[in-house]
Design a protein around this motif. Structure first.
Motif, PDB file in Angstrom:
ATOM      1  N   MET A  51       0.880  -1.149  -0.004  1.00  0.00           N
ATOM      2  CA  MET A  51       0.018  -0.015  -0.035  1.00  0.00           C
ATOM      3  C   MET A  51       0.809   1.247  -0.163  1.00  0.00           C
ATOM      4  O   MET A  51       0.694   2.156  -0.735  1.00  0.00           O
ATOM      5  CB  MET A  51      -1.033  -0.029   1.323  1.00  0.00           C
ATOM      6  CG  MET A  51      -1.992  -1.013   0.950  1.00  0.00           C
ATOM      7  SD  MET A  51      -3.551  -0.776   2.289  1.00  0.00           S
ATOM      8  CE  MET A  51      -2.543  -1.483   3.746  1.00  0.00           C
ATOM      9  N   GLN A  52       2.085   1.407   0.881  1.00  0.00           N
ATOM     10  CA  GLN A  52       2.830   2.470   0.948  1.00  0.00           C
ATOM     11  C   GLN A  52       3.505   2.621  -0.377  1.00  0.00           C
ATOM     12  O   GLN A  52       3.572   3.673  -1.045  1.00  0.00           O
ATOM     13  CB  GLN A  52       3.737   2.274   2.102  1.00  0.00           C
ATOM     14  CG  GLN A  52       4.646   3.250   1.988  1.00  0.00           C
ATOM     15  CD  GLN A  52       5.836   3.261   3.267  1.00  0.00           C
ATOM     16  OE1 GLN A  52       5.567   2.428   4.017  1.00  0.00           O
ATOM     17  NE2 GLN A  52       6.791   4.234   3.189  1.00  0.00           N
ATOM     18  N   ASP A  53       4.139   1.567  -1.112  1.00  0.00           N
ATOM     19  CA  ASP A  53       4.610   1.707  -2.336  1.00  0.00           C
ATOM     20  C   ASP A  53       3.794   1.969  -3.519  1.00  0.00           C
ATOM     21  O   ASP A  53       4.081   2.626  -4.309  1.00  0.00           O
ATOM     22  CB  ASP A  53       5.479   0.102  -2.474  1.00  0.00           C
ATOM     23  CG  ASP A  53       6.513  -0.209  -1.727  1.00  0.00           C
ATOM     24  OD1 ASP A  53       7.124   0.716  -1.044  1.00  0.00           O
ATOM     25  OD2 ASP A  53       6.842  -1.304  -1.562  1.00  0.00           O
ATOM     26  N   VAL A  75       0.645  -3.090 -12.317  1.00  0.00           N
ATOM     27  CA  VAL A  75       0.908  -2.477 -11.236  1.00  0.00           C
ATOM     28  C   VAL A  75       0.528  -3.108 -10.087  1.00  0.00           C
ATOM     29  O   VAL A  75       1.184  -3.226  -9.090  1.00  0.00           O
ATOM     30  CB  VAL A  75       0.455  -0.862 -11.302  1.00  0.00           C
ATOM     31  CG1 VAL A  75       0.571  -0.073 -10.216  1.00  0.00           C
ATOM     32  CG2 VAL A  75       0.854  -0.125 -12.594  1.00  0.00           C
ATOM     33  N   PHE A  76      -0.891  -3.604  -9.950  1.00  0.00           N
ATOM     34  CA  PHE A  76      -1.296  -4.127  -8.740  1.00  0.00           C
ATOM     35  C   PHE A  76      -1.510  -5.456  -8.933  1.00  0.00           C
ATOM     36  O   PHE A  76      -1.757  -6.360  -7.950  1.00  0.00           O
ATOM     37  CB  PHE A  76      -2.676  -3.569  -8.583  1.00  0.00           C
ATOM     38  CG  PHE A  76      -2.699  -2.005  -8.193  1.00  0.00           C
ATOM     39  CD1 PHE A  76      -2.330  -1.634  -6.993  1.00  0.00           C
ATOM     40  CD2 PHE A  76      -2.770  -1.028  -9.222  1.00  0.00           C
ATOM     41  CE1 PHE A  76      -2.069  -0.161  -6.948  1.00  0.00           C
ATOM     42  CE2 PHE A  76      -2.752   0.190  -8.858  1.00  0.00           C
ATOM     43  CZ  PHE A  76      -2.561   0.581  -7.629  1.00  0.00           C
ATOM     44  N   GLY A  77      -1.430  -6.401  -9.891  1.00  0.00           N
ATOM     45  CA  GLY A  77      -1.596  -7.624 -10.059  1.00  0.00           C
ATOM     46  C   GLY A  77      -0.911  -8.758  -9.060  1.00  0.00           C
ATOM     47  O   GLY A  77       0.109  -8.419  -8.793  1.00  0.00           O
ATOM     48  N   GLY A  91       2.435  -7.812  -9.925  1.00  0.00           N
ATOM     49  CA  GLY A  91       2.601  -6.459 -10.350  1.00  0.00           C
ATOM     50  C   GLY A  91       3.306  -5.794  -9.767  1.00  0.00           C
ATOM     51  O   GLY A  91       3.997  -6.209  -8.683  1.00  0.00           O
ATOM     52  N   LEU A  92       3.940  -4.825 -10.307  1.00  0.00           N
ATOM     53  CA  LEU A  92       5.193  -3.734  -9.693  1.00  0.00           C
ATOM     54  C   LEU A  92       5.023  -3.649  -8.465  1.00  0.00           C
ATOM     55  O   LEU A  92       6.274  -3.691  -7.561  1.00  0.00           O
ATOM     56  CB  LEU A  92       5.360  -2.679 -10.567  1.00  0.00           C
ATOM     57  CG  LEU A  92       6.240  -1.703 -10.344  1.00  0.00           C
ATOM     58  CD1 LEU A  92       7.799  -2.201 -10.406  1.00  0.00           C
ATOM     59  CD2 LEU A  92       6.294  -0.329 -11.160  1.00  0.00           C
ATOM     60  N   ILE A  93       4.168  -3.278  -7.795  1.00  0.00           N
ATOM     61  CA  ILE A  93       4.016  -2.592  -6.399  1.00  0.00           C
ATOM     62  C   ILE A  93       4.538  -3.733  -5.486  1.00  0.00           C
ATOM     63  O   ILE A  93       4.987  -3.575  -4.458  1.00  0.00           O
ATOM     64  CB  ILE A  93       2.824  -2.067  -5.807  1.00  0.00           C
ATOM     65  CG1 ILE A  93       1.504  -3.149  -6.078  1.00  0.00           C
ATOM     66  CG2 ILE A  93       2.376  -0.720  -6.803  1.00  0.00           C
ATOM     67  CD1 ILE A  93       0.616  -2.520  -5.092  1.00  0.00           C
ATOM     68  N   TRP A  94       4.079  -5.025  -5.699  1.00  0.00           N
ATOM     69  CA  TRP A  94       4.681  -5.889  -4.805  1.00  0.00           C
ATOM     70  C   TRP A  94       5.953  -6.482  -4.944  1.00  0.00           C
ATOM     71  O   TRP A  94       6.435  -7.146  -4.100  1.00  0.00           O
ATOM     72  CB  TRP A  94       3.687  -7.468  -5.470  1.00  0.00           C
ATOM     73  CG  TRP A  94       2.399  -7.066  -5.130  1.00  0.00           C
ATOM     74  CD1 TRP A  94       1.305  -6.633  -6.053  1.00  0.00           C
ATOM     75  CD2 TRP A  94       1.352  -7.062  -3.853  1.00  0.00           C
ATOM     76  NE1 TRP A  94       0.101  -6.647  -5.537  1.00  0.00           N
ATOM     77  CE2 TRP A  94       0.132  -6.938  -4.104  1.00  0.00           C
ATOM     78  CE3 TRP A  94       1.740  -7.285  -2.642  1.00  0.00           C
ATOM     79  CZ2 TRP A  94      -0.727  -6.494  -3.118  1.00  0.00           C
ATOM     80  CZ3 TRP A  94       0.917  -7.024  -1.683  1.00  0.00           C
ATOM     81  CH2 TRP A  94      -0.566  -6.855  -1.869  1.00  0.00           C
ATOM     82  N   LEU A  95       6.660  -6.155  -5.810  1.00  0.00           N
ATOM     83  CA  LEU A  95       8.119  -6.450  -5.784  1.00  0.00           C
ATOM     84  C   LEU A  95       9.041  -5.019  -5.449  1.00  0.00           C
ATOM     85  O   LEU A  95      10.108  -5.402  -5.201  1.00  0.00           O
ATOM     86  CB  LEU A  95       8.542  -6.474  -7.669  1.00  0.00           C
ATOM     87  CG  LEU A  95       7.762  -7.828  -7.828  1.00  0.00           C
ATOM     88  CD1 LEU A  95       8.075  -8.058  -9.287  1.00  0.00           C
ATOM     89  CD2 LEU A  95       8.457  -9.221  -7.158  1.00  0.00           C
TER      90      LEU A  95
END
Length: 125
Positions: A51-53, A75-77, A91-95
Motif C-alpha cells: 500500500m505504501q509503495d 501495477v497491482f496484479g 504487479g510492480l508494487i509487490w516487488l
C-alpha cells in the motif's frame, strides 16, 4: 478487511486519489480495492508495504504509467491461487519492497535497487 482502526469507504478513497492526487481513475479504483482488503495469501506486513509503495508509485508515476499503457495488473496484479509465488503474475508494487521507480517506459520500470521489472505485454488500450 481494512487495517484495524482504519475507516474505509472505497468510493471516497478512490475519489481522493483521483481528484486530489491526480491519479488516473482505473489506478485509483485498484488502489482503493487494495486498501479495502488484504489479498488472500499475503501477510499483513507485505500488504502494508504494498500500500505504501503503491501510493508513492501513483503519486510519482501514475499519470505516466497510464499514458504508457501500463495495465492495472502490471501495477497491482497478483495470482489468485499463489499470490506471492507467481512472479509472472505479480504487479510492480509487490516487488518494490520499499524501493522506488527511477525510470519508467512502455516495457519496464527500473528500480532504485538497479533491478528492472518487465511488464507483461498487453495490447494497448
Amino acid at each position: 478487511m481494512a487495517p484495524e482502526g482504519f475507516a474505509f469507504d472505497h468510493d471516497e478513497r478512490a475519489a481522493i486519489a483521483e481528484h486530489d492526487g491526480g491519479v488516473p481513475k482505473r489506478y485509483a479504483d485498484a488502489f482503493a480495492r487494495l486498501q479495502q482488503e488484504k489479498p488472500r495469501g499475503v501477510d499483513l506486513a507485505r500488504w502494508r508495504q504494498a500500500m505504501q509503495d503503491g501510493g508513492l508509485f501513483l503519486d510519482r508515476w501514475g499519470v505516466t504509467a497510464d499514458a504508457l499503457g501500463w495495465e492495472v495488473a502490471d501495477v497491482f496484479g497478483l495470482d489468485p491461487v499463489a499470490p506471492l509465488a507467481r512472479y509472472d503474475a505479480m504487479g510492480l508494487i509487490w516487488l518494490l519492497a520499499g524501493a522506488t521507480v527511477r525510470l519508467l517506459d512502455e516495457r519496464s520500470a527500473t528500480l532504485s535497487t538497479g533491478l528492472v521489472f518487465r511488464r507483461k505485454q498487453h495490447g494497448r488500450r
